[in-house]
Design a protein around this motif. Structure first.
Motif, PDB file in Angstrom:
ATOM      1  N   ASN A 174       0.830  -1.201   0.000  1.00 58.05           N
ATOM      2  CA  ASN A 174       0.000   0.000   0.000  1.00 58.05           C
ATOM      3  C   ASN A 174       0.869   1.257   0.000  1.00 58.05           C
ATOM      4  N   SER A 175       1.937   1.231   0.799  1.00 59.28           N
ATOM      5  CA  SER A 175       2.849   2.373   0.855  1.00 59.28           C
ATOM      6  C   SER A 175       3.556   2.579  -0.482  1.00 59.28           C
ATOM      7  N   SER A 176       3.922   1.468  -1.141  1.00 57.61           N
ATOM      8  CA  SER A 176       4.576   1.556  -2.449  1.00 57.61           C
ATOM      9  C   SER A 176       3.628   2.152  -3.483  1.00 57.61           C
ATOM     10  N   TYR A 177       2.365   1.706  -3.464  1.00 55.64           N
ATOM     11  CA  TYR A 177       1.372   2.262  -4.385  1.00 55.64           C
ATOM     12  C   TYR A 177       1.132   3.737  -4.097  1.00 55.64           C
ATOM     13  N   ALA A 178       1.154   4.111  -2.825  1.00 53.10           N
ATOM     14  CA  ALA A 178       0.950   5.515  -2.455  1.00 53.10           C
ATOM     15  C   ALA A 178       2.046   6.397  -3.047  1.00 53.10           C
ATOM     16  N   THR A 179       3.283   5.889  -3.028  1.00 54.50           N
ATOM     17  CA  THR A 179       4.398   6.634  -3.622  1.00 54.50           C
ATOM     18  C   THR A 179       4.211   6.787  -5.131  1.00 54.50           C
ATOM     19  N   ALA A 228       3.261   3.546 -18.299  1.00 51.68           N
ATOM     20  CA  ALA A 228       2.268   2.928 -17.416  1.00 51.68           C
ATOM     21  C   ALA A 228       2.698   3.060 -15.959  1.00 51.68           C
ATOM     22  N   ARG A 229       1.712   3.231 -15.079  1.00 55.59           N
ATOM     23  CA  ARG A 229       1.948   3.286 -13.642  1.00 55.59           C
ATOM     24  C   ARG A 229       0.945   2.374 -12.939  1.00 55.59           C
ATOM     25  N   GLU A 230       1.441   1.448 -12.106  1.00 53.69           N
ATOM     26  CA  GLU A 230       0.546   0.568 -11.347  1.00 53.69           C
ATOM     27  C   GLU A 230       0.137   1.278 -10.066  1.00 53.69           C
ATOM     28  N   ILE A 231      -1.170   1.530  -9.906  1.00 57.96           N
ATOM     29  CA  ILE A 231      -1.663   2.315  -8.775  1.00 57.96           C
ATOM     30  C   ILE A 231      -2.336   1.458  -7.704  1.00 57.96           C
ATOM     31  N   SER A 232      -2.595   0.195  -8.003  1.00 60.06           N
ATOM     32  CA  SER A 232      -3.072  -0.773  -7.021  1.00 60.06           C
ATOM     33  C   SER A 232      -2.881  -2.155  -7.620  1.00 60.06           C
ATOM     34  N   GLU A 254      -5.809  12.729 -14.138  1.00 58.72           N
ATOM     35  CA  GLU A 254      -5.524  13.293 -12.817  1.00 58.72           C
ATOM     36  C   GLU A 254      -6.687  13.042 -11.867  1.00 58.72           C
ATOM     37  N   ASN A 255      -7.917  13.132 -12.366  1.00 58.90           N
ATOM     38  CA  ASN A 255      -9.084  12.834 -11.525  1.00 58.90           C
ATOM     39  C   ASN A 255      -9.092  11.373 -11.090  1.00 58.90           C
ATOM     40  N   ARG A 256      -8.708  10.493 -12.012  1.00 63.29           N
ATOM     41  CA  ARG A 256      -8.652   9.075 -11.661  1.00 63.29           C
ATOM     42  C   ARG A 256      -7.568   8.820 -10.612  1.00 63.29           C
ATOM     43  N   ILE A 257      -6.464   9.529 -10.738  1.00 61.75           N
ATOM     44  CA  ILE A 257      -5.389   9.383  -9.751  1.00 61.75           C
ATOM     45  C   ILE A 257      -5.861   9.867  -8.383  1.00 61.75           C
ATOM     46  N   ASP A 258      -6.618  10.967  -8.357  1.00 61.89           N
ATOM     47  CA  ASP A 258      -7.161  11.466  -7.086  1.00 61.89           C
ATOM     48  C   ASP A 258      -8.063  10.418  -6.432  1.00 61.89           C
ATOM     49  N   ASP A 268      -7.556   8.417  -2.808  1.00 59.60           N
ATOM     50  CA  ASP A 268      -8.557   8.289  -1.744  1.00 59.60           C
ATOM     51  C   ASP A 268      -8.724   6.824  -1.341  1.00 59.60           C
ATOM     52  N   ARG A 269      -8.778   5.933  -2.328  1.00 65.02           N
ATOM     53  CA  ARG A 269      -8.901   4.505  -2.022  1.00 65.02           C
ATOM     54  C   ARG A 269      -7.667   3.989  -1.296  1.00 65.02           C
ATOM     55  N   ASN A 270      -6.507   4.449  -1.724  1.00 62.39           N
ATOM     56  CA  ASN A 270      -5.259   4.019  -1.091  1.00 62.39           C
ATOM     57  C   ASN A 270      -5.208   4.470   0.366  1.00 62.39           C
ATOM     58  N   ASP A 271      -5.621   5.705   0.623  1.00 60.34           N
ATOM     59  CA  ASP A 271      -5.630   6.220   1.996  1.00 60.34           C
ATOM     60  C   ASP A 271      -6.604   5.431   2.866  1.00 60.34           C
ATOM     61  N   SER A 272      -7.781   5.131   2.305  1.00 63.98           N
ATOM     62  CA  SER A 272      -8.781   4.362   3.050  1.00 63.98           C
ATOM     63  C   SER A 272      -8.274   2.954   3.352  1.00 63.98           C
ATOM     64  N   GLU A 273      -7.639   2.334   2.355  1.00 57.50           N
ATOM     65  CA  GLU A 273      -7.091   0.990   2.551  1.00 57.50           C
ATOM     66  C   GLU A 273      -5.985   1.002   3.595  1.00 57.50           C
TER      67      GLU A 273
END
Length: 306
Positions: free
Chosen positions: A59-64, A169-173, A244-248, A252-257
């Motif tokens: 989760n921390s890696s995805y947050a970065t 490409a960027r893996e976000i989760s 950018e909206n999708r990243i936002d 939010d999902r990453n913070d909640s997780e």
């Protein structure tokens, strides 16, 4: 069945060892504030805690990655706004030339010089880099993707793209990726234009250089071409805004997780001090009772049976 003194003593010692181990285990938990301190304490719980720590690390890696992608797209948005501004200025040059009637050589040179400056501004904006990486060069992030082109006299007459057509490409989760719009060639080529931005600039500079008022005065064509390229840049920036909206949303999902994972880890790993202290008190009472009974048992002699 006859119960011998040895059997009684053995039972006592076993009970004392069990009670002592429980007290020692609870004391370790209170001192460390952790439910388990080694794998043998509770192998299943230790396995779950290790899995949770892995998930928190991921989760921390995805947050970065999400934070990096967010800053990347914000940088792109700022750069393209500068390009849009330059395209508006170039449109104004075309309008001014057409509205000025007959122009002198010095006036043509002034407009050409202004156009060349705007071309340089476009190149500078498209060569913006974020954290040492160029944001519009495709996968070629270490070298400036755009450069101005010059004629035989060293005068700026257009621009060209040296990057590739890759979108990074960027893996976000877990299993979810997004593509950052890093293909600068998409900015150069507008659908329906029939030419790229570098060719259009080259033609416009040439018209001003040879004082071709007939070519410049074709207002509908020149303004139409400027608008096609400008609208392409606006649309490209709009797509970046959607990313950018999708990243936002991903942030939010990453913070909640992150909160959920840490709460779950705390529930399984951390000690409830009040509850654990009550357990300790009860175990100490059992331990003292066991010692008291042991004292009576150990004092038994042959005289007690006479």
């Amino acid at each position: 069945m006859r119960i011998s003194t040895n059997m009684v003593n053995a039972d006592f010692l076993n009970n004392l060892a069990t009670t002592t181990n429980k007290v020692q285990s609870t004391m370790n938990q209170l001192s460390s504030l952790k439910e388990v301190n080694k794998a043998s304490d509770n192998p299943l719980l230790v396995s779950k805690i290790l899995d949770l720590n892995v998930s928190i690390s991921q989760n921390s890696s995805y947050a970065t990655t999400i934070s990096d992608a967010k800053d990347w797209t914000a940088t792109q948005d700022g750069a393209l706004q500068l390009v849009e501004k330059s395209m508006n200025n170039i449109r104004n040059i075309v309008v001014d030339v057409n509205n000025s009637g007959t122009l002198t050589d010095s006036e043509f040179k002034a407009y050409r010089s202004e156009l060349q400056q705007e071309i340089g501004t476009v190149v500078d904006a498209m060569n913006t880099n974020y954290d040492g990486r160029y944001i519009f060069g495709g996968s070629k992030t270490t070298e400036p993707p755009f450069e101005v082109t010059k004629d035989a006299n060293g005068e700026v007459n257009g621009l060209k793209y040296n990057g590739d057509e890759t979108n990074l490409a960027r893996e976000i989760s877990n299993g979810v990726s997004i593509n950052l719009l890093t293909n600068g060639n998409s900015v150069m080529n507008a659908q329906g234009s029939g030419k790229d931005l570098g060719t259009f600039f080259n033609e416009l500079v040439a018209d001003l250089d040879k004082h071709d008022e007939a070519s410049i005065s074709d207002l509908s064509k020149k303004l139409g071409e400027v608008d096609v390229f400008k609208n392409n840049i606006v649309n490209y920036n709009t797509r970046i805004g959607a990313i950018e909206n999708r990243i936002d949303a991903a942030k939010d999902r990453n913070d909640s997780e992150k909160i959920t994972l840490k709460n779950t880890l705390s529930t399984r790993q951390d000690v409830d001090i009040a509850q654990k202290y009550m357990e300790y008190q009860n175990q100490m009472l059992a331990y003292k009772s066991t010692l008291a009974m042991g004292t009576k048992i150990m004092q038994t002699t042959v005289l007690d049976y006479m």
